[in-house]
Design an enzyme around this catalytic site. Structure first.
Site, PDB file in Angstrom:
ATOM      1  N   ARG A 140       0.826  -1.216   0.000  1.00 27.53           N
ATOM      2  CA  ARG A 140       0.000   0.000   0.000  1.00 27.53           C
ATOM      3  C   ARG A 140       0.859   1.263   0.000  1.00 27.53           C
ATOM      4  O   ARG A 140       0.523   2.264  -0.624  1.00 27.53           O
ATOM      5  CB  ARG A 140      -0.955  -0.020   1.201  1.00 27.53           C
ATOM      6  CG  ARG A 140      -2.113  -1.010   1.003  1.00 27.53           C
ATOM      7  CD  ARG A 140      -2.876  -1.269   2.286  1.00 27.53           C
ATOM      8  NE  ARG A 140      -4.083  -2.066   2.084  1.00 27.53           N
ATOM      9  CZ  ARG A 140      -4.718  -2.685   3.061  1.00 27.53           C
ATOM     10  NH1 ARG A 140      -4.275  -2.622   4.308  1.00 27.53           N
ATOM     11  NH2 ARG A 140      -5.812  -3.383   2.804  1.00 27.53           N
ATOM     12  N   HIS A 163      -7.063  -6.797  -0.056  1.00 37.39           N
ATOM     13  CA  HIS A 163      -7.713  -7.200   1.195  1.00 37.39           C
ATOM     14  C   HIS A 163      -6.942  -8.390   1.751  1.00 37.39           C
ATOM     15  O   HIS A 163      -6.573  -9.286   0.985  1.00 37.39           O
ATOM     16  CB  HIS A 163      -9.166  -7.637   0.968  1.00 37.39           C
ATOM     17  CG  HIS A 163      -9.697  -8.435   2.116  1.00 37.39           C
ATOM     18  ND1 HIS A 163     -10.161  -7.831   3.270  1.00 37.39           N
ATOM     19  CD2 HIS A 163      -9.752  -9.773   2.336  1.00 37.39           C
ATOM     20  CE1 HIS A 163     -10.509  -8.787   4.133  1.00 37.39           C
ATOM     21  NE2 HIS A 163     -10.268  -9.975   3.584  1.00 37.39           N
TER      22      HIS A 163
HETATM   23  P1  ADP Z   1      -8.753  -3.745   6.233  1.00 40.29           P
HETATM   24  O1  ADP Z   1      -9.247  -4.012   4.829  1.00 40.29           O
HETATM   25  O2  ADP Z   1      -7.344  -3.205   6.230  1.00 40.29           O
HETATM   26  O3  ADP Z   1      -8.902  -4.918   7.155  1.00 40.29           O
HETATM   27  P2  ADP Z   1     -11.130  -2.528   7.431  1.00 40.29           P
HETATM   28  O4  ADP Z   1     -11.650  -3.905   7.700  1.00 40.29           O
HETATM   29  O5  ADP Z   1     -11.108  -1.543   8.539  1.00 40.29           O
HETATM   30  O6  ADP Z   1      -9.658  -2.565   6.793  1.00 40.29           O
HETATM   31  O7  ADP Z   1     -12.017  -1.869   6.278  1.00 40.29           O
HETATM   32  C1  ADP Z   1     -12.423  -2.572   5.140  1.00 40.29           C
HETATM   33  C2  ADP Z   1     -12.197  -1.716   3.913  1.00 40.29           C
HETATM   34  O8  ADP Z   1     -13.110  -0.618   3.937  1.00 40.29           O
HETATM   35  C3  ADP Z   1     -10.817  -1.065   3.807  1.00 40.29           C
HETATM   36  O9  ADP Z   1      -9.849  -1.927   3.266  1.00 40.29           O
HETATM   37  C4  ADP Z   1     -11.099   0.129   2.931  1.00 40.29           C
HETATM   38  O10 ADP Z   1     -11.131  -0.222   1.532  1.00 40.29           O
HETATM   39  C5  ADP Z   1     -12.522   0.524   3.356  1.00 40.29           C
HETATM   40  N1  ADP Z   1     -12.565   1.580   4.392  1.00 40.29           N
HETATM   41  C6  ADP Z   1     -12.252   1.435   5.689  1.00 40.29           C
HETATM   42  N2  ADP Z   1     -12.447   2.593   6.364  1.00 40.29           N
HETATM   43  C7  ADP Z   1     -12.889   3.489   5.449  1.00 40.29           C
HETATM   44  C8  ADP Z   1     -13.271   4.859   5.502  1.00 40.29           C
HETATM   45  N3  ADP Z   1     -13.235   5.578   6.621  1.00 40.29           N
HETATM   46  N4  ADP Z   1     -13.681   5.432   4.361  1.00 40.29           N
HETATM   47  C9  ADP Z   1     -13.744   4.742   3.207  1.00 40.29           C
HETATM   48  N5  ADP Z   1     -13.387   3.463   3.090  1.00 40.29           N
HETATM   49  C10 ADP Z   1     -12.972   2.836   4.191  1.00 40.29           C
END
Ligand code: ADP
Length: 196
Positions: A140, A163
């Site tokens: 990233r 993801h």
């Molecule tokens: P990860 O994918 O790193 O585990 P999360 O589970 O917190 O992260 O969130 C899922 C996905 O949602 C993120 O990978 C991102 O694409 C999106 N996302 C998370 N938080 C936000 C936000 N505040 N605004 C927009 N998109 C978000």
């Protein structure tokens, strides 16, 4: 208890990763760290598949909403004016919908990755959720500069290329959701005789 090298995790190359031609680079980085790709497929997901992939529980939705509100506060944005609400559950639902739109906007590459501490190792190679905060050297950090401030201004999900499951339990759930056992093919990597 299983040997640490038996750990598996689930990874998706998201639409921005596929459309920018980064799938090979992502696989390369995992393989370089002695992780094994034991299942792999390019496919177009349905909205239903993506909807069932992301958690639906209130705590997860509230957490997404809270994160967005924190960003709005930090940059002095008016959540009420831009999103029509300041409630974390409503904003969380909105972000979840943006996420489903984004994840169905192009084909994805899904894979199962196996190796020593696979879950944490893959998250380390991928870097933290927000690319703007990710260190150079992570996927990233090397390939994106997206931030929640920019994404939420445009009413869209953060584009962060990959993801990856967060825990071994989540990995099991996601692998069961996305692959049938006959699509997973384990093998021994050449290094296994020399390194372990
Ligand atoms: P990860 O994918 O790193 O585990 P999360 O589970 O917190 O992260 O969130 C899922 C996905 O949602 C993120 O990978 C991102 O694409 C999106 N996302 C998370 N938080 C936000 C936000 N505040 N605004 C927009 N998109 C978000």
């Amino acid at each position: 208890m299983n040997h640490p090298k038996e750990e598996v995790t689930f990874v998706i190359v998201k639409p921005d990763g596929v459309k920018r031609g980064l799938s090979g680079e992502i696989l390369r980085r995992f393989e370089q760290r002695n992780l094994k790709i034991i299942a792999l497929e390019l496919f177009q997901p349905t909205r239903e598949q993506i909807d069932n992939h992301y958690p639906k529980d209130q705590a997860w939705i509230d957490r997404l909403g809270e994160k967005t509100l924190t960003t709005y506060k930090k940059y002095g944005y008016d959540a009420k004016a831009e999103l029509g609400t300041t409630k974390k559950d409503e904003i969380g639902k909105m972000v979840r919908n943006w996420l489903v739109d984004y994840m169905t906007s192009a084909p994805l590459v899904k894979m199962v990755v196996k190796g020593v501490h696979a879950v944490d190792m893959v998250r380390k190679i991928v870097g933290p959720t927000m690319p703007s905060a990710a260190e150079m050297g992570t996927i990233r950090g090397d390939y994106s500069v997206d931030s929640p401030a920019a994404a939420n201004r445009d009413k869209r999900s953060v584009h962060n290329i990959v993801h990856a499951s967060e825990t071994p339990e989540e990995a099991k759930h996601e692998i069961d959701h996305w692959f049938s056992p006959d699509q997973i093919h384990d093998y021994k990597r050449a290094e296994e005789d020399m390194m372990f």
